[in-house]
Design a protein around this motif. Structure first.
Motif, PDB file in Angstrom:
ATOM      1  N   LEU A  25      -6.081  -2.962  -0.840  1.00  0.00           N
ATOM      2  CA  LEU A  25      -4.733  -3.263  -1.300  1.00  0.00           C
ATOM      3  C   LEU A  25      -3.980  -1.983  -1.640  1.00  0.00           C
ATOM      4  CD1 LEU A  25      -2.538  -5.232  -2.216  1.00  0.00           C
ATOM      5  CD2 LEU A  25      -3.652  -5.328  -4.470  1.00  0.00           C
ATOM      6  N   ARG A  26      -4.662  -1.069  -2.303  1.00  0.00           N
ATOM      7  CA  ARG A  26      -4.029   0.210  -2.639  1.00  0.00           C
ATOM      8  C   ARG A  26      -3.623   0.956  -1.378  1.00  0.00           C
ATOM      9  NH1 ARG A  26      -6.749   5.202  -6.090  1.00  0.00           N
ATOM     10  NH2 ARG A  26      -4.922   6.562  -6.011  1.00  0.00           N
ATOM     11  N   SER A  27      -4.472   0.957  -0.352  1.00  0.00           N
ATOM     12  CA  SER A  27      -4.138   1.607   0.908  1.00  0.00           C
ATOM     13  C   SER A  27      -2.940   0.944   1.565  1.00  0.00           C
ATOM     14  CB  SER A  27      -5.356   1.558   1.842  1.00  0.00           C
ATOM     15  OG  SER A  27      -5.048   2.114   3.096  1.00  0.00           O
ATOM     16  N   TRP A  28      -2.868  -0.380   1.481  1.00  0.00           N
ATOM     17  CA  TRP A  28      -1.763  -1.120   2.086  1.00  0.00           C
ATOM     18  C   TRP A  28      -0.443  -0.797   1.412  1.00  0.00           C
ATOM     19  CZ3 TRP A  28       1.665  -4.853   0.253  1.00  0.00           C
ATOM     20  CH2 TRP A  28       2.404  -5.524   1.230  1.00  0.00           C
ATOM     21  N   LEU A  29      -0.507  -0.474   0.097  1.00  0.00           N
ATOM     22  CA  LEU A  29       0.711  -0.182  -0.661  1.00  0.00           C
ATOM     23  C   LEU A  29       1.293   1.190  -0.352  1.00  0.00           C
ATOM     24  CD1 LEU A  29      -0.252  -1.675  -4.134  1.00  0.00           C
ATOM     25  CD2 LEU A  29       1.468  -2.553  -2.530  1.00  0.00           C
ATOM     26  N   VAL A  30       0.548   2.059   0.338  1.00  0.00           N
ATOM     27  CA  VAL A  30       1.100   3.335   0.791  1.00  0.00           C
ATOM     28  C   VAL A  30       2.099   3.036   1.899  1.00  0.00           C
ATOM     29  CG1 VAL A  30       0.598   5.553   1.866  1.00  0.00           C
ATOM     30  CG2 VAL A  30      -0.985   4.609   0.171  1.00  0.00           C
ATOM     31  N   ARG A  31       3.371   3.361   1.658  1.00  0.00           N
ATOM     32  CA  ARG A  31       4.420   2.977   2.575  1.00  0.00           C
ATOM     33  C   ARG A  31       4.864   4.152   3.450  1.00  0.00           C
ATOM     34  NH1 ARG A  31       3.304  -1.465   3.209  1.00  0.00           N
ATOM     35  NH2 ARG A  31       5.321  -1.916   4.171  1.00  0.00           N
ATOM     36  N   GLU A  32       5.355   3.822   4.619  1.00  0.00           N
ATOM     37  CA  GLU A  32       5.969   4.804   5.503  1.00  0.00           C
ATOM     38  C   GLU A  32       7.470   4.574   5.480  1.00  0.00           C
ATOM     39  OE1 GLU A  32       4.188   4.704   9.351  1.00  0.00           O
ATOM     40  OE2 GLU A  32       2.215   5.331   8.605  1.00  0.00           O
ATOM     41  N   LEU A  33       8.201   5.597   5.044  1.00  0.00           N
ATOM     42  CA  LEU A  33       9.646   5.515   4.911  1.00  0.00           C
ATOM     43  C   LEU A  33      10.292   6.193   6.117  1.00  0.00           C
ATOM     44  CD1 LEU A  33      12.120   4.844   3.070  1.00  0.00           C
ATOM     45  CD2 LEU A  33      11.842   7.139   2.095  1.00  0.00           C
ATOM     46  N   GLU A  34      11.238   5.509   6.750  1.00  0.00           N
ATOM     47  CA  GLU A  34      11.958   6.084   7.889  1.00  0.00           C
ATOM     48  C   GLU A  34      13.413   6.309   7.504  1.00  0.00           C
ATOM     49  OE1 GLU A  34      13.327   4.367  12.100  1.00  0.00           O
ATOM     50  OE2 GLU A  34      11.187   4.925  12.073  1.00  0.00           O
ATOM     51  N   ILE A  35      13.891   7.531   7.710  1.00  0.00           N
ATOM     52  CA  ILE A  35      15.278   7.889   7.423  1.00  0.00           C
ATOM     53  C   ILE A  35      15.908   8.343   8.732  1.00  0.00           C
ATOM     54  CG2 ILE A  35      16.809   9.393   6.104  1.00  0.00           C
ATOM     55  CD1 ILE A  35      14.590   9.608   4.014  1.00  0.00           C
ATOM     56  N   ALA A  36      16.996   7.711   9.103  1.00  0.00           N
ATOM     57  CA  ALA A  36      17.625   8.005  10.396  1.00  0.00           C
ATOM     58  C   ALA A  36      19.056   8.489  10.203  1.00  0.00           C
ATOM     59  CB  ALA A  36      17.601   6.772  11.291  1.00  0.00           C
ATOM     60  N   ASP A  37      19.471   9.425  11.038  1.00  0.00           N
ATOM     61  CA  ASP A  37      20.862   9.845  11.116  1.00  0.00           C
ATOM     62  C   ASP A  37      21.158  10.208  12.565  1.00  0.00           C
ATOM     63  OD1 ASP A  37      19.731  12.330  11.562  1.00  0.00           O
ATOM     64  OD2 ASP A  37      20.559  13.274   9.775  1.00  0.00           O
ATOM     65  N   LYS A  38      22.281  10.857  12.817  1.00  0.00           N
ATOM     66  CA  LYS A  38      22.662  11.158  14.184  1.00  0.00           C
ATOM     67  C   LYS A  38      21.694  12.118  14.872  1.00  0.00           C
ATOM     68  CE  LYS A  38      25.792  14.864  12.698  1.00  0.00           C
ATOM     69  NZ  LYS A  38      27.200  15.337  12.708  1.00  0.00           N
ATOM     70  N   ALA A  39      20.918  12.858  14.082  1.00  0.00           N
ATOM     71  CA  ALA A  39      19.954  13.801  14.651  1.00  0.00           C
ATOM     72  C   ALA A  39      18.634  13.134  15.014  1.00  0.00           C
ATOM     73  CB  ALA A  39      19.699  14.951  13.679  1.00  0.00           C
TER      74      ALA A  39
END
Length: 281
Positions: A25-39
């Protein structure tokens, strides 16, 4: 914390299974955040609130740093990110200097370095970014590296010039014996290429890093631009040192926290900010 009681060891099958589920469960809670812009899109792994906030504030924490990276760095160039932390600016710079460029990301903090490596792989930039888990300084040798926190995404850890840096350490603080090297010595070894751009943000030891690259700054391979965080008591010394090495100050810009402090004080913009220097013709 799971405590080992000799009278009840090994734990029952049920207890072992429960702990495996907790860890999953702890491993599952590690999130991947994606930030997008024009680049494009940038991806970061976040296991703590500090990491999440650092990534979420990517464009608002140091907008001047983003502007400098995107206006100055070109494909095929080399960038040194000294004090890379978990790699938010490292990743952006890497996208700017491809194809043909290289980023050397220097981060001595163990947890930060681990997450920096994760983020390099997550963005498929293994062939562009070279992570370096050692310190830079003005003298080669071994020094105490004092951890302000053991968590990834944190700052305020520092290489100390003397044993413990003359600082009284708390009982729970960790001090690691860390190898440090001058940029000049690193270049002389042939293991790295000279940079066209350098960012130095290491919470107080910036002046010593600059002193360790004196030969580079005087050479024909001297960087085109340098961004360095100004911190007392070395702010004036940094400006004078770079001016003496044919660099002129072109801009100062505030971090988000420094801008907030400036709004509460009449002090001039001289410390706790980033300064961009360019090599004079």
């Amino acid at each position: 914390m799971m405590r080992k009681d000799a009278s009840a060891w090994p734990p029952s099958r049920y207890i072992r299974k429960l702990h495996r589920r907790i860890l999953e469960l702890r491993s599952w809670l590690v999130r991947e955040l994606e930030i997008a812009d024009k680049a494009g899109a940038f991806r970061f792994r976040c296991a703590t609130v500090r990491e999440f906030n650092r990534c979420l504030k990517l464009y608002s924490k140091e907008p001047g740093t983003i502007e400098w990276i995107r206006s100055e760095m070109k494909p095929g160039q080399v960038f040194y990110d000294i004090g890379a932390n978990i790699g938010v600016y490292t990743i952006i710079a890497a996208r700017q200097i491809v194809p043909g460029g290289k980023v050397y990301a220097f981060e001595p903090h163990g947890a930060n370095f681990s997450r920096l490596s994760d983020n390099i792989a997550l963005n498929h930039l293994q062939g562009v970014i070279i992570p370096c888990n050692f310190a830079l300084h003005h003298k080669d040798g071994y020094y105490d590296f004092r951890y302000g926190s053991l968590n990834a995404g944190t700052s305020d850890s520092q290489l100390c010039n003397n044993s413990n840096g003359g600082i009284n350490l708390a009982d729970d603080q960790i001090v690691e014996l860390k190898n440090a090297i001058r940029v000049d010595a690193l270049l002389a070894s042939g293991h790295v290429a000279p940079p066209q751009h350098v960012k130095i943000d290491i919470d107080g030891n910036e002046y010593f890093i600059l002193k360790g690259m004196t030969s580079l700054l005087r050479s024909s391979d001297a960087p085109l631009s340098i961004q360095v965080e100004l911190n007392e008591p070395h702010s004036d010394a940094i400006i004078t040192f770079l001016q003496d090495h044919n660099y002129h100050l072109v801009k100062k810009h505030l971090t988000r926290s420094a801008a907030r402090r400036m709004g509460q004080s009449a002090d001039p913009l001289h410390t706790g900010c980033n300064a961009i220097f360019k090599r004079s013709p």
